[in-house]
Motif scaffolding. Structure first.
Motif, PDB file in Angstrom:
ATOM      1  N   ILE A 133       0.635  -6.447   8.694  1.00  0.00           N
ATOM      2  CA  ILE A 133       0.115  -5.080   8.709  1.00  0.00           C
ATOM      3  C   ILE A 133       1.229  -4.095   9.059  1.00  0.00           C
ATOM      4  N   TYR A 134       2.071  -4.461  10.001  1.00  0.00           N
ATOM      5  CA  TYR A 134       3.180  -3.578  10.367  1.00  0.00           C
ATOM      6  C   TYR A 134       4.133  -3.391   9.189  1.00  0.00           C
ATOM      7  N   ALA A 135       4.425  -4.469   8.459  1.00  0.00           N
ATOM      8  CA  ALA A 135       5.326  -4.370   7.302  1.00  0.00           C
ATOM      9  C   ALA A 135       4.739  -3.449   6.231  1.00  0.00           C
ATOM     10  N   ILE A 136       3.436  -3.556   5.991  1.00  0.00           N
ATOM     11  CA  ILE A 136       2.794  -2.673   5.006  1.00  0.00           C
ATOM     12  C   ILE A 136       2.840  -1.226   5.497  1.00  0.00           C
ATOM     13  N   ALA A 137       2.542  -1.024   6.778  1.00  0.00           N
ATOM     14  CA  ALA A 137       2.563   0.333   7.345  1.00  0.00           C
ATOM     15  C   ALA A 137       3.966   0.932   7.275  1.00  0.00           C
ATOM     16  N   LYS A 138       4.995   0.133   7.543  1.00  0.00           N
ATOM     17  CA  LYS A 138       6.374   0.634   7.456  1.00  0.00           C
ATOM     18  C   LYS A 138       6.717   1.001   6.019  1.00  0.00           C
ATOM     19  N   PHE A 139       6.255   0.196   5.062  1.00  0.00           N
ATOM     20  CA  PHE A 139       6.486   0.546   3.661  1.00  0.00           C
ATOM     21  C   PHE A 139       5.800   1.874   3.338  1.00  0.00           C
ATOM     22  N   ALA A 140       4.535   2.004   3.744  1.00  0.00           N
ATOM     23  CA  ALA A 140       3.798   3.246   3.486  1.00  0.00           C
ATOM     24  C   ALA A 140       4.503   4.436   4.134  1.00  0.00           C
ATOM     25  N   GLU A 141       5.005   4.236   5.341  1.00  0.00           N
ATOM     26  CA  GLU A 141       5.701   5.307   6.048  1.00  0.00           C
ATOM     27  C   GLU A 141       6.959   5.738   5.299  1.00  0.00           C
ATOM     28  N   LEU A 151      -7.101   0.938   6.926  1.00  0.00           N
ATOM     29  CA  LEU A 151      -7.334  -0.501   6.943  1.00  0.00           C
ATOM     30  C   LEU A 151      -8.782  -0.743   6.546  1.00  0.00           C
ATOM     31  N   LEU A 152      -8.985  -1.493   5.467  1.00  0.00           N
ATOM     32  CA  LEU A 152     -10.328  -1.743   4.951  1.00  0.00           C
ATOM     33  C   LEU A 152     -10.750  -3.158   5.319  1.00  0.00           C
ATOM     34  N   PRO A 153     -11.747  -3.314   6.190  1.00  0.00           N
ATOM     35  CA  PRO A 153     -12.151  -4.654   6.625  1.00  0.00           C
ATOM     36  C   PRO A 153     -12.660  -5.502   5.462  1.00  0.00           C
ATOM     37  N   TYR A 154     -12.274  -6.767   5.476  1.00  0.00           N
ATOM     38  CA  TYR A 154     -12.783  -7.722   4.488  1.00  0.00           C
ATOM     39  C   TYR A 154     -14.298  -7.869   4.647  1.00  0.00           C
ATOM     40  N   HIS A 155     -15.001  -7.916   3.514  1.00  0.00           N
ATOM     41  CA  HIS A 155     -16.445  -8.181   3.522  1.00  0.00           C
ATOM     42  C   HIS A 155     -16.765  -9.137   2.383  1.00  0.00           C
ATOM     43  N   ARG A 156     -17.973  -9.627   2.371  1.00  0.00           N
ATOM     44  CA  ARG A 156     -18.361 -10.618   1.358  1.00  0.00           C
ATOM     45  C   ARG A 156     -19.417 -10.065   0.409  1.00  0.00           C
ATOM     46  N   LEU A 157     -19.417  -8.762   0.207  1.00  0.00           N
ATOM     47  CA  LEU A 157     -20.445  -8.142  -0.632  1.00  0.00           C
ATOM     48  C   LEU A 157     -20.332  -8.550  -2.101  1.00  0.00           C
ATOM     49  N   GLY A 158     -19.140  -8.993  -2.515  1.00  0.00           N
ATOM     50  CA  GLY A 158     -18.961  -9.379  -3.911  1.00  0.00           C
ATOM     51  C   GLY A 158     -19.432 -10.786  -4.234  1.00  0.00           C
ATOM     52  N   GLU A 180     -12.719  -6.214  17.293  1.00  0.00           N
ATOM     53  CA  GLU A 180     -11.600  -6.272  18.228  1.00  0.00           C
ATOM     54  C   GLU A 180     -10.306  -6.629  17.516  1.00  0.00           C
ATOM     55  N   ALA A 181     -10.372  -7.609  16.606  1.00  0.00           N
ATOM     56  CA  ALA A 181      -9.173  -8.007  15.858  1.00  0.00           C
ATOM     57  C   ALA A 181      -8.676  -6.866  14.983  1.00  0.00           C
ATOM     58  N   LEU A 182      -9.598  -6.139  14.361  1.00  0.00           N
ATOM     59  CA  LEU A 182      -9.209  -4.998  13.528  1.00  0.00           C
ATOM     60  C   LEU A 182      -8.587  -3.887  14.366  1.00  0.00           C
ATOM     61  N   GLU A 183      -9.133  -3.648  15.544  1.00  0.00           N
ATOM     62  CA  GLU A 183      -8.562  -2.629  16.426  1.00  0.00           C
ATOM     63  C   GLU A 183      -7.133  -2.990  16.828  1.00  0.00           C
ATOM     64  N   GLU A 184      -6.877  -4.273  17.038  1.00  0.00           N
ATOM     65  CA  GLU A 184      -5.513  -4.707  17.363  1.00  0.00           C
ATOM     66  C   GLU A 184      -4.564  -4.420  16.205  1.00  0.00           C
ATOM     67  N   HIS A 195      -1.067   8.590  10.110  1.00  0.00           N
ATOM     68  CA  HIS A 195      -2.425   8.652  10.659  1.00  0.00           C
ATOM     69  C   HIS A 195      -3.151   7.430  10.132  1.00  0.00           C
ATOM     70  N   CYS A 196      -3.532   6.514  11.011  1.00  0.00           N
ATOM     71  CA  CYS A 196      -4.149   5.256  10.608  1.00  0.00           C
ATOM     72  C   CYS A 196      -5.593   5.193  11.089  1.00  0.00           C
ATOM     73  N   GLN A 197      -6.443   4.588  10.275  1.00  0.00           N
ATOM     74  CA  GLN A 197      -7.843   4.441  10.647  1.00  0.00           C
ATOM     75  C   GLN A 197      -8.414   3.194  10.002  1.00  0.00           C
ATOM     76  N   ILE A 198      -9.544   2.752  10.527  1.00  0.00           N
ATOM     77  CA  ILE A 198     -10.289   1.652   9.919  1.00  0.00           C
ATOM     78  C   ILE A 198     -11.335   2.262   8.988  1.00  0.00           C
ATOM     79  N   GLY A 199     -11.356   1.797   7.760  1.00  0.00           N
ATOM     80  CA  GLY A 199     -12.264   2.343   6.753  1.00  0.00           C
ATOM     81  C   GLY A 199     -11.710   3.615   6.151  1.00  0.00           C
ATOM     82  N   GLY A 200     -12.469   4.168   5.196  1.00  0.00           N
ATOM     83  CA  GLY A 200     -12.028   5.423   4.618  1.00  0.00           C
ATOM     84  C   GLY A 200     -11.950   5.437   3.138  1.00  0.00           C
TER      85      GLY A 200
END
Length: 200
Positions: A133-141, A151-158, A180-184, A195-200
């Protein structure tokens, strides 16, 4: 499930909610699958929306030629782009494709000046470690003008869709992560200036 439609038919549906878009500041987002697999059709819809004062956005992996992206870019106000992994070897192992084209197109999109948000579908076993996640964020930065990472949480809706298509859902063993794991992971991403967030 679905039917073939013309750009005009899509636009007539869109314009039914034009007053809502004006009040809310919202608009139309083309997603998918992958909307850039039909770039001429996408461009026609987006152009017509803009001509009627409707804001436009696309959700994309940008796994396509730059020429196809250029067809839609003049008619897009906002791009939501998925980057799932910056490690090319792991990207190839899990998806069967290199990520070089995706990362190159992310750079080009950022340089174009379009309003661009990077989104990361967080998938256990594929990209859910703090290092990834840090490597992706650094690339985005590193992308000019990019200020947001979702950050989009994995789900099994598909899973039901796979069943309906008679296809094997190969992620059966993967469970969604805890909050908790996503918050970490979010705290790791926030070590950048984004500016980082979960979902969106």
């Amino acid at each position: 499930v679905g039917r073939d439609v013309t750009g005009g038919e899509v636009l007539s549906e869109v314009l039914k909610d034009a007053s809502y878009y004006r009040r809310s500041g919202g608009g139309v987002t083309l997603s998918g699958g992958e909307c850039l697999f039909q770039p001429e059709f996408a461009a026609a819809i987006l152009r017509a929306c803009q001509e009627h004062g409707v804001n436009t956005a696309i959700e994309t992996t940008a796994y396509t030629s730059w020429e196809k992206i250029e067809l839609v870019l003049p008619y897009v106000d906002y791009v939501l782009m998925d980057i799932k992994q910056v490690d090319d070897k792991k990207h190839q192992e899990f998806t069967g494709k290199s990520n070089r084209l995706i990362l190159e197109n992310a750079r080009k999109l950022a340089q174009s000046g379009v309003d661009l948000t990077i989104r990361v579908p967080v998938i256990p076993t594929f990209n859910n470690t703090p290092q990834e996640i840090y490597a992706i964020a650094k690339f985005a930065e590193s992308l000019p003008g990019v200020t947001r990472l979702h950050l989009l949480p994995y789900h099994r809706l598909g899973e039901d869709k796979y069943t309906g298509l008679g296809r094997d859902y190969r992620l059966k063993e993967i469970k969604p992560q805890s909050n908790e794991a996503l918050e970490e992971l979010l705290e790791v991403a926030r070590q950048t200036r984004l500016h980082c967030q979960i979902g969106g």
